[in-house]
Design an enzyme around this catalytic site. Structure first.
Site, PDB file in Angstrom:
ATOM      1  N   LYS A  54       0.847  -1.205   0.000  1.00  0.00           N
ATOM      2  CA  LYS A  54       0.000   0.000   0.000  1.00  0.00           C
ATOM      3  C   LYS A  54       0.876   1.247   0.000  1.00  0.00           C
ATOM      4  CE  LYS A  54      -3.871  -2.100   2.411  1.00  0.00           C
ATOM      5  NZ  LYS A  54      -4.309  -2.587   3.713  1.00  0.00           N
ATOM      6  N   GLN A  98      -5.114  -1.412   9.604  1.00  0.00           N
ATOM      7  CA  GLN A  98      -5.033  -2.760   9.043  1.00  0.00           C
ATOM      8  C   GLN A  98      -5.673  -3.767  10.005  1.00  0.00           C
ATOM      9  OE1 GLN A  98      -3.822  -3.466   5.976  1.00  0.00           O
ATOM     10  NE2 GLN A  98      -4.183  -5.651   6.213  1.00  0.00           N
ATOM     11  N   ASP A 121     -11.541   2.808   3.945  1.00  0.00           N
ATOM     12  CA  ASP A 121     -11.975   1.409   3.892  1.00  0.00           C
ATOM     13  C   ASP A 121     -13.492   1.307   3.689  1.00  0.00           C
ATOM     14  OD1 ASP A 121     -10.095  -0.688   4.110  1.00  0.00           O
ATOM     15  OD2 ASP A 121      -9.721  -0.217   6.220  1.00  0.00           O
TER      16      ASP A 121
HETATM   17  N1  GUN Z   1      -7.035  -6.684   6.208  1.00  0.00           N
HETATM   18  C1  GUN Z   1      -7.217  -7.432   5.084  1.00  0.00           C
HETATM   19  N2  GUN Z   1      -7.870  -6.718   4.144  1.00  0.00           N
HETATM   20  C2  GUN Z   1      -8.112  -5.505   4.674  1.00  0.00           C
HETATM   21  C3  GUN Z   1      -8.746  -4.331   4.187  1.00  0.00           C
HETATM   22  O1  GUN Z   1      -9.260  -4.254   3.058  1.00  0.00           O
HETATM   23  N3  GUN Z   1      -8.786  -3.280   5.044  1.00  0.00           N
HETATM   24  C4  GUN Z   1      -8.240  -3.322   6.292  1.00  0.00           C
HETATM   25  N4  GUN Z   1      -8.331  -2.247   7.062  1.00  0.00           N
HETATM   26  N5  GUN Z   1      -7.656  -4.410   6.771  1.00  0.00           N
HETATM   27  C5  GUN Z   1      -7.583  -5.483   5.968  1.00  0.00           C
END
Ligand code: GUN
Length: 300
Positions: A54, A98, A121
């Site tokens: 990311k 996350q 998100d």
């Molecule tokens: N953990 C795995 N996929 C995601 C996601 O799309 N967003 C977040 N915040 N955590 C994750």
């Protein structure tokens, strides 16, 4: 029939290029650089890989990336303090915590402490409600990526029968809402659904988001249907193979590809779209903050 593979890697590269163009335009018109803050608690190896990717892609798109790594021993209150600080930081337009978080922290409390405008998100209850009522919201990244691929494939989705297998808050439920907004006839199927095979066979659009390796065989797929496989499951290879494990989706690709009209592979389908949509959401959040027009094609 042999299905056309939907190339999520190429599509994600196009979305990232559109985001980069939007970032450039925003810098020129408003002198602002979109910023994404990612909070990572603990040492989970998969989460570390996601967060690294990311950060890298955020910078490649011309945006600012802020990483906040914390030890698993962080208390919920300390994490909430960090979220508050990021909510108040004008350089931060998107905040992502996350998941999963350690078990002593209530994920929903943390998610709902994020300012809804910065909730890239799309997990905050305000955004869930806005999507459900057809208003501008932050849309969860994976369903948004699936929607973009479906629109590219079909043009209009109006009147199509869509079946979403899986009812998670992160994928299944928001996916169903987005398909409904695009005027599909939507069914959510799940572990208690009676004759799930027959339900799936009625789908012009079949979205699989259950997290069970190769659960959906080809004979559950309607001939010519578009199959979107959200699953990313690591399974063991047979003894003697080159590699000990491999990634598979929730759909049995080989048999489904003989029946479907189009299908996303795993890997290289939905996966790359998720981060591309996170970057799109960060740009959208920044545009809304400064009152700039949101570039077309990057929202639901
Ligand atoms: N953990 C795995 N996929 C995601 C996601 O799309 N967003 C977040 N915040 N955590 C994750």
């Amino acid at each position: 029939m042999t299905a056309t593979p939907i190339d999520g890697k190429a599509f994600a590269a196009k979305v990232r290029a559109d985001v980069a163009k939007g970032v450039e335009a925003l810098k020129a018109s408003h002198g602002v650089t979109p910023g994404l803050a990612v909070v990572l608690v603990g040492e989970d190896p998969a989460s570390q890989v996601y967060v690294r990717n990311k950060g890298k892609q955020t910078v490649e798109c011309g945006m600012a990336s802020f990483e906040h790594k914390r030890d698993t021993s962080i208390t919920q209150d300390e994490l909430l303090d960090l979220v508050k600080q990021l909510n108040e930081d004008p350089a931060v337009h998107g905040i992502l915590c996350q998941l999963p978080l350690p078990s002593h922290i209530d994920e929903s409390v943390v998610i709902n402490a994020i300012s809804p405008e910065k909730d890239v998100d799309g997990f905050h209850v305000s955004n869930v409600g806005l999507i459900a009522t057809g208003q501008d919201a932050m849309v969860p990244c994976t369903p948004l990526g699936c929607l973009m691929m479906l629109r590219e494939q079909h043009g209009s989705l109006s009147g199509l029968n869509a079946v979403v297998v899986g009812r998670s808050n992160i994928v299944g439920k928001p996916m169903a809402q987005l398909l409904l907004r695009d005027s599909c006839t939507v069914t959510i199927a799940h572990s208690r659904t009676k004759d799930i095979a027959a339900v799936c066979r009625g789908a012009d659009i079949l979205v699989a988001a259950v997290g069970r390796p190769e659960m959906i065989p080809g004979d559950w797929v309607k001939p010519g249907a578009t199959v979107i496989d959200v699953g990313i499951n690591r399974i063991d290879n047979p003894p003697g193979s080159d590699k000990p494990t491999r990634l598979v989706g929730d759909v049995d690709y080989t048999s489904a590809a003989e029946v479907a009209g189009a299908i996303t592979p795993v890997p290289g389908g939905v996966g790359p779209m998720t981060i591309a949509c996170l970057l799109a959401n960060t740009l959208v959040s920044c545009c809304r903050t400064v009152g700039a027009a949101v570039p077309a094609g990057l929202t639901a």
